[in-house]
Enzyme design. Structure first.
Site, PDB file in Angstrom:
ATOM      1  N   GLU A 172      45.046  43.203  46.027  1.00  0.00           N
ATOM      2  CA  GLU A 172      44.742  44.037  44.866  1.00  0.00           C
ATOM      3  C   GLU A 172      43.664  45.046  45.257  1.00  0.00           C
ATOM      4  OE1 GLU A 172      42.690  43.599  40.420  1.00  0.00           O
ATOM      5  OE2 GLU A 172      42.624  41.964  41.871  1.00  0.00           O
ATOM      6  N   GLU A 224      40.500  32.074  40.413  1.00  0.00           N
ATOM      7  CA  GLU A 224      40.879  32.894  41.559  1.00  0.00           C
ATOM      8  C   GLU A 224      40.004  32.574  42.756  1.00  0.00           C
ATOM      9  OE1 GLU A 224      40.641  36.928  40.112  1.00  0.00           O
ATOM     10  OE2 GLU A 224      41.431  36.333  38.157  1.00  0.00           O
TER      11      GLU A 224
END
Length: 393
Positions: A305, A195
């Protein structure tokens, strides 16, 4: 010199030496001191050490003891348009205080509150959408995480996008706000993920600044992997970019917009997974670290998120992106991803047009794919929201 004066003299020298080796309550080991070529003191007691690239901590990983560093990617995807690179000029705040010379890498020093077990338990449970974020599953499976993302499945060698930079409000130190790219393969405890993007997390960094981060795991966030260089694994090669350090500029509401181009791709010669920002290679995760990601990624996600702990007995007011919904006005109001692209199994770049949007709680955070600015900004979307509001309780 009288003996008592001589004793005091040596005590003072010893005290100074010990003090210099102590930063935020942690002692630097002698072997580490030998690897540090230069130390840069940044504002708010933040410290960046310039390490000898061949003595960087990640090379202590059991799988990397005999690793030969790949200094640059063996090839680049050349299909990016010139205007794909983001608007950021001065990439990170620490640049104002010094620089690391060629042959060294900048590493942000761990703070005194660093506890890898605590961080993993509370902040690294399921950054990547669990089971591809199947919204028909019970919401408790996400453990308080909310997403506004687009997702593709297939076989991929990488992903890239230009991500709008903001400084969202995070309600409590136990929560976070993230905007990022995920590449992953495997399910549940076999999940591998890499990520990259930006994050605001007081728990990890001790403040509310917008910071460049990377993350990885090979067992579904259970015991492997970490942020940045908080554990061994990522081989850092850039002398200019420090993982975990703050961006010098972010966007302003109805004002100047700042963005940066993030890229994760698998090197076709070595199989290593490289991370780039603004077209600059930062370093890579060696292919040997992974099981499911040893060849291709099966899922790619782009978006935002947040972690909602409901610490005040209601839904969190932690913001995603700019803190504004896409419906509130788009550019200069809502946060965006532009030039959203994947690298397919033939190592060709293509727009992520077949991606499916997944929004776990649209009353709190939403996403809207843009179609009217493709010629100048490529395939993209607006996303984000304020969290707690009349419809989000």
């Amino acid at each position: 010199m009288p003996k008592h004066i001589e004793l005091i003299y040596w005590v003072l020298i010893l005290t100074i030496l010990i003090s210099e080796a102590l930063i935020e309550g942690k002692t630097i080991q002698k072997s580490v001191n030998k690897a540090i070529i230069k130390t840069i003191k940044v504002d708010n007691n933040e410290i960046v050490d310039c390490y000898d690239i061949y003595k960087q901590p990640s090379l202590n990983h059991p799988l990397l003891r005999n690793h030969t560093i790949q200094m640059r990617p063996s090839s680049y995807q050349n299909e990016m348009k010139s205007n794909n690179v983001g608007t950021l000029q001065l990439t990170q705040t620490w640049h104002k205080y010094g620089s690391c010379t060629e042959g060294t890498i900048p590493i942000r020093r761990k703070g005194k509150a660093y506890n890898p077990a605590t961080l993993r338990k509370n902040h690294q449970p399921k950054f990547s959408p669990y089971k591809t974020l199947n919204i028909s599953e019970p919401k408790d499976i996400w453990e308080g995480h909310e997403y506004a993302v687009i997702e593709l499945s297939g076989n991929f060698l990488g992903a890239q996008a230009k991500i709008n930079l903001w400084k969202p409000i995070v309600e409590t130190p136990s929560e976070m706000s993230v905007s990022q790219i995920w590449v992953s393969a495997g399910e549940e405890e076999a999940k591998n993920t890499i990520e990259a993007g930006w994050i605001v997390s007081q728990k990890v960094y001790g403040d509310d600044k917008t910071r460049f981060f990377i993350y990885w795991t090979t067992d579904g966030y259970k015991s492997t992997g970490c942020y940045n260089l908080l554990c061994d694994g990522f081989v850092h090669t850039s002398s200019d970019i420090s993982l975990g350090c703050s961006f010098s500029e972010v966007s302003t509401l109805h004002g100047v917009q700042k963005d940066a181009h993030f890229n994760i791709h698998r090197d076709q010669t070595t199989g290593h997974w490289w991370v780039q920002i603004q077209g600059n290679p930062v370093g890579y995760y060696p292919n040997i670290l992974f099981t499911q990601l040893s060849r291709t990624a099966k899922f790619v996600q782009f978006g935002g998120e947040i972690l909602n702990t409901k610490s005040k007995g209601r839904y969190t007011s932690t913001q995603m992106g700019s803190g504004h919904f896409p419906s509130e006005g788009g550019l200069k109001t809502s946060s965006y991803f532009n030039w959203v692209q994947v690298i397919d199994e033939d190592n060709k770049i293509r727009d992520a047009k077949d991606a499916g949007p997944i929004v776990t709680n649209p009353n709190c955070y939403d996403l809207k794919i843009t179609k009217d600015r493709y010629d100048t900004n490529g395939y993209g979307f607006y996303y984000g929201g304020p969290g707690y509001n009349d419809k989000c309780q």
